[in-house]
Scaffold this active site. Structure first.
Site, PDB file in Angstrom:
ATOM      1  N   SER A 116      -1.430  -4.740   4.390  1.00 32.11           N
ATOM      2  CA  SER A 116      -2.551  -4.923   4.790  1.00 32.11           C
ATOM      3  C   SER A 116      -2.509  -5.464   6.437  1.00 32.11           C
ATOM      4  CB  SER A 116      -3.738  -5.689   4.081  1.00 32.11           C
ATOM      5  OG  SER A 116      -3.218  -7.201   4.261  1.00 32.11           O
TER       6      SER A 116
ATOM      7  N   ARG B  76     -11.165  -8.367  -6.536  1.00 29.32           N
ATOM      8  CA  ARG B  76     -11.810  -8.311  -5.029  1.00 29.32           C
ATOM      9  C   ARG B  76     -11.240  -7.151  -4.438  1.00 29.32           C
ATOM     10  NH1 ARG B  76      -9.352 -13.398  -4.665  1.00 29.32           N
ATOM     11  NH2 ARG B  76      -7.200 -13.082  -4.155  1.00 29.32           N
ATOM     12  N   LEU B  77     -11.868  -6.315  -3.544  1.00 31.02           N
ATOM     13  CA  LEU B  77     -11.490  -5.377  -2.917  1.00 31.02           C
ATOM     14  C   LEU B  77     -10.473  -5.572  -1.772  1.00 31.02           C
ATOM     15  CD1 LEU B  77     -11.956  -2.328  -3.143  1.00 31.02           C
ATOM     16  CD2 LEU B  77     -13.890  -2.490  -1.880  1.00 31.02           C
ATOM     17  N   SER B  78     -10.433  -6.671  -1.309  1.00 33.61           N
ATOM     18  CA  SER B  78      -9.578  -7.132  -0.186  1.00 33.61           C
ATOM     19  C   SER B  78      -9.327  -6.004   0.977  1.00 33.61           C
ATOM     20  CB  SER B  78      -8.226  -7.268  -0.682  1.00 33.61           C
ATOM     21  OG  SER B  78      -8.143  -8.442  -1.583  1.00 33.61           O
TER      22      SER B  78
ATOM     23  N   ARG C  59       2.455 -13.437   6.823  1.00 32.20           N
ATOM     24  CA  ARG C  59       3.445 -13.737   5.807  1.00 32.20           C
ATOM     25  C   ARG C  59       4.820 -13.998   6.296  1.00 32.20           C
ATOM     26  NH1 ARG C  59       2.584 -10.898  -0.012  1.00 32.20           N
ATOM     27  NH2 ARG C  59       0.322 -11.018   0.033  1.00 32.20           N
TER      28      ARG C  59
ATOM     29  N   ASP D 109      -0.935  -5.412  -6.454  1.00 34.55           N
ATOM     30  CA  ASP D 109      -0.949  -6.760  -6.439  1.00 34.55           C
ATOM     31  C   ASP D 109       0.059  -7.731  -7.667  1.00 34.55           C
ATOM     32  OD1 ASP D 109      -1.424  -9.298  -5.311  1.00 34.55           O
ATOM     33  OD2 ASP D 109      -3.535  -9.365  -5.999  1.00 34.55           O
TER      34      ASP D 109
ATOM     35  N   TRP E 124       5.409 -12.301 -10.046  1.00 30.17           N
ATOM     36  CA  TRP E 124       6.443 -11.706 -10.631  1.00 30.17           C
ATOM     37  C   TRP E 124       7.716 -12.265 -10.378  1.00 30.17           C
ATOM     38  CZ3 TRP E 124      10.891  -8.923 -10.579  1.00 30.17           C
ATOM     39  CH2 TRP E 124      11.579  -8.428 -11.601  1.00 30.17           C
TER      40      TRP E 124
ATOM     41  N   GLU F  79      -3.764  -8.247   7.179  1.00 29.33           N
ATOM     42  CA  GLU F  79      -3.740  -9.444   7.062  1.00 29.33           C
ATOM     43  C   GLU F  79      -2.319  -9.987   6.739  1.00 29.33           C
ATOM     44  OE1 GLU F  79      -6.214  -7.906   5.706  1.00 29.33           O
ATOM     45  OE2 GLU F  79      -7.572  -8.220   7.649  1.00 29.33           O
ATOM     46  N   ASN F  80      -1.425  -9.075   6.100  1.00 23.84           N
ATOM     47  CA  ASN F  80      -0.121  -9.413   5.651  1.00 23.84           C
ATOM     48  C   ASN F  80       0.901  -9.690   6.407  1.00 23.84           C
ATOM     49  OD1 ASN F  80      -0.248  -7.017   2.867  1.00 23.84           O
ATOM     50  ND2 ASN F  80      -0.903  -9.056   2.844  1.00 23.84           N
ATOM     51  N   TRP F  81       0.245  -9.623   7.896  1.00 19.90           N
ATOM     52  CA  TRP F  81       1.458 -10.098   9.119  1.00 19.90           C
ATOM     53  C   TRP F  81       1.571 -11.578   8.986  1.00 19.90           C
ATOM     54  CZ3 TRP F  81       4.109  -6.334  10.834  1.00 19.90           C
ATOM     55  CH2 TRP F  81       3.638  -5.119  11.140  1.00 19.90           C
TER      56      TRP F  81
HETATM   57  C1  FPP Z   1       0.929  -7.697  -3.094  1.00 17.51           C
HETATM   58  O1  FPP Z   1       1.495  -8.579  -4.138  1.00 17.51           O
HETATM   59  C2  FPP Z   1       1.972  -6.589  -2.437  1.00 17.51           C
HETATM   60  C3  FPP Z   1       2.297  -6.600  -1.380  1.00 17.51           C
HETATM   61  C4  FPP Z   1       1.557  -7.247  -0.035  1.00 17.51           C
HETATM   62  C5  FPP Z   1       3.289  -5.405  -0.764  1.00 17.51           C
HETATM   63  C6  FPP Z   1       3.267  -4.187  -1.543  1.00 17.51           C
HETATM   64  C7  FPP Z   1       4.693  -3.612  -1.579  1.00 17.51           C
HETATM   65  C8  FPP Z   1       5.437  -2.824  -2.101  1.00 17.51           C
HETATM   66  C9  FPP Z   1       4.823  -2.446  -3.592  1.00 17.51           C
HETATM   67  C10 FPP Z   1       6.767  -2.428  -1.987  1.00 17.51           C
HETATM   68  C11 FPP Z   1       6.674  -1.652  -0.587  1.00 17.51           C
HETATM   69  C12 FPP Z   1       5.881  -0.328  -0.411  1.00 17.51           C
HETATM   70  C13 FPP Z   1       6.332   0.882  -0.572  1.00 17.51           C
HETATM   71  C14 FPP Z   1       5.166   1.871  -0.304  1.00 17.51           C
HETATM   72  C15 FPP Z   1       7.661   1.315  -0.777  1.00 17.51           C
HETATM   73  P1  FPP Z   1       1.750 -10.140  -3.273  1.00 17.51           P
HETATM   74  O2  FPP Z   1       3.078 -10.150  -2.807  1.00 17.51           O
HETATM   75  O3  FPP Z   1       0.610 -10.379  -2.700  1.00 17.51           O
HETATM   76  O4  FPP Z   1       1.728 -10.749  -4.793  1.00 17.51           O
HETATM   77  P2  FPP Z   1       1.171 -12.427  -5.285  1.00 17.51           P
HETATM   78  O5  FPP Z   1      -0.203 -12.256  -5.254  1.00 17.51           O
HETATM   79  O6  FPP Z   1       1.589 -12.450  -6.722  1.00 17.51           O
HETATM   80  O7  FPP Z   1       1.785 -13.182  -4.297  1.00 17.51           O
END
Ligand code: FPP
Length: 241
Positions: free
Chosen positions: A63, A195-197, A69, A18, A23, A65-67
């Site tokens: 996840s 949290r575990l999300s 985005r 996360d 970043w 839920e990430n769809w």
């Molecule tokens: C959570 O950070 C991160 C993600 C939802 C994506 C993770 C993906 C990668 C590390 C790269 C692709 C994967 C592989 C296996 C090569 P966030 O975007 O929710 O961060 P934030 O909370 O600061 O917005």
């Protein structure tokens, strides 16, 4: 082989990657740049954990839920995942030599067919490996995983393979994407959230939780060591006294 700097190592570590978005935002960059850096950290920590002797490691990449985005961000993550799959295929001999078994946790129905093809190829090619188990969770949800296992059991009941009395904790576990792998001992979550999300819900029933303010792209081997050191000191009672 366990590294001598730790007296006890978790058998299974789960990592919630996360903080990529923050970043990037902190640097005035698009979110996808954070995911690019996050993917580098994923490779670095995966390799380091294997060298330390961690037998099972699960990374939460995307996840269910990430769809929700923006499409551009989803595509960027899927492309990075595709890069990783291509690289794992190129380095297959090396991975086999290291005894790495790859598994992908989650529902594949919504994933691009070129990705699914590579995922199946890599799982199949590495299925006899047992030294290091690397799981990457993509379109994964812990509740959905339990539902998936329950549906599988319902089919066994309908076809007469098992009776309702045959529904045991072991049978539910067997139907999870992690199958026979040991439960998660330690969940690591950077970026300050606690949290575990929906990550490995069943497997983390007795997991120790470690979190840190560092954002995933900045996460280093030292941070991983710190989590392992904290784990060493935990008094795990598993419901006992
Ligand atoms: C959570 O950070 C991160 C993600 C939802 C994506 C993770 C993906 C990668 C590390 C790269 C692709 C994967 C592989 C296996 C090569 P966030 O975007 O929710 O961060 P934030 O909370 O600061 O917005």
């Amino acid at each position: 082989m366990a590294d001598s700097k730790f007296s006890i190592l978790p058998a299974h570590v789960g990592i919630i990657m996360d903080g990529n978005g923050r970043w990037a935002k902190n640097r005035g960059l698009p979110r996808s740049m954070g995911h690019i850096e996050g993917a580098k950290t994923f490779r670095k920590i995966g390799e380091y954990a294997g060298n330390l002797g961690i037998r099972h490691i699960s990374f939460y990449a995307f996840s269910t839920e990430n769809w929700s985005r923006p499409e551009e961000e989803i595509n960027a993550i899927m492309d990075l995942f595709g890069d990783y799959l291509r690289e794992a295929e190129e380095k297959l001999d090396d991975n086999l030599e290291k005894g790495i078994r790859l598994r992908f946790l989650g529902d594949r129905d919504k994933l691009r067919s070129d990705l699914v093809e590579k995922m199946e190829f890599l799982e199949n090619e590495t299925k006899n490996m047992s030294k290091v188990h690397v799981n990457v969770a993509v379109n994964y949800g812990g509740q959905q995983e339990i539902l998936h296992s329950v549906k599988n059991i319902a089919e066994d009941i309908l076809s007469g393979k098992i009776k309702p009395e045959g529904i045991t904790l072991e049978r539910i576990q067997k139907g999870l994407y992690t199958g026979e792998q040991p439960p998660v001992d330690l969940v690591i979550r950077p970026s300050g959230e606690q949290r575990l999300s929906n990550f490995l819900l069943w497997q983390s029933a007795y997991a120790e939780f470690w979190y840190s303010d560092v954002l995933w792209p900045d996460f280093t081997e030292n941070d991983f060591d710190e989590a392992l050191r904290a784990f060493e000191k935990r008094n795990r009672r598993f419901g006992g006294v």
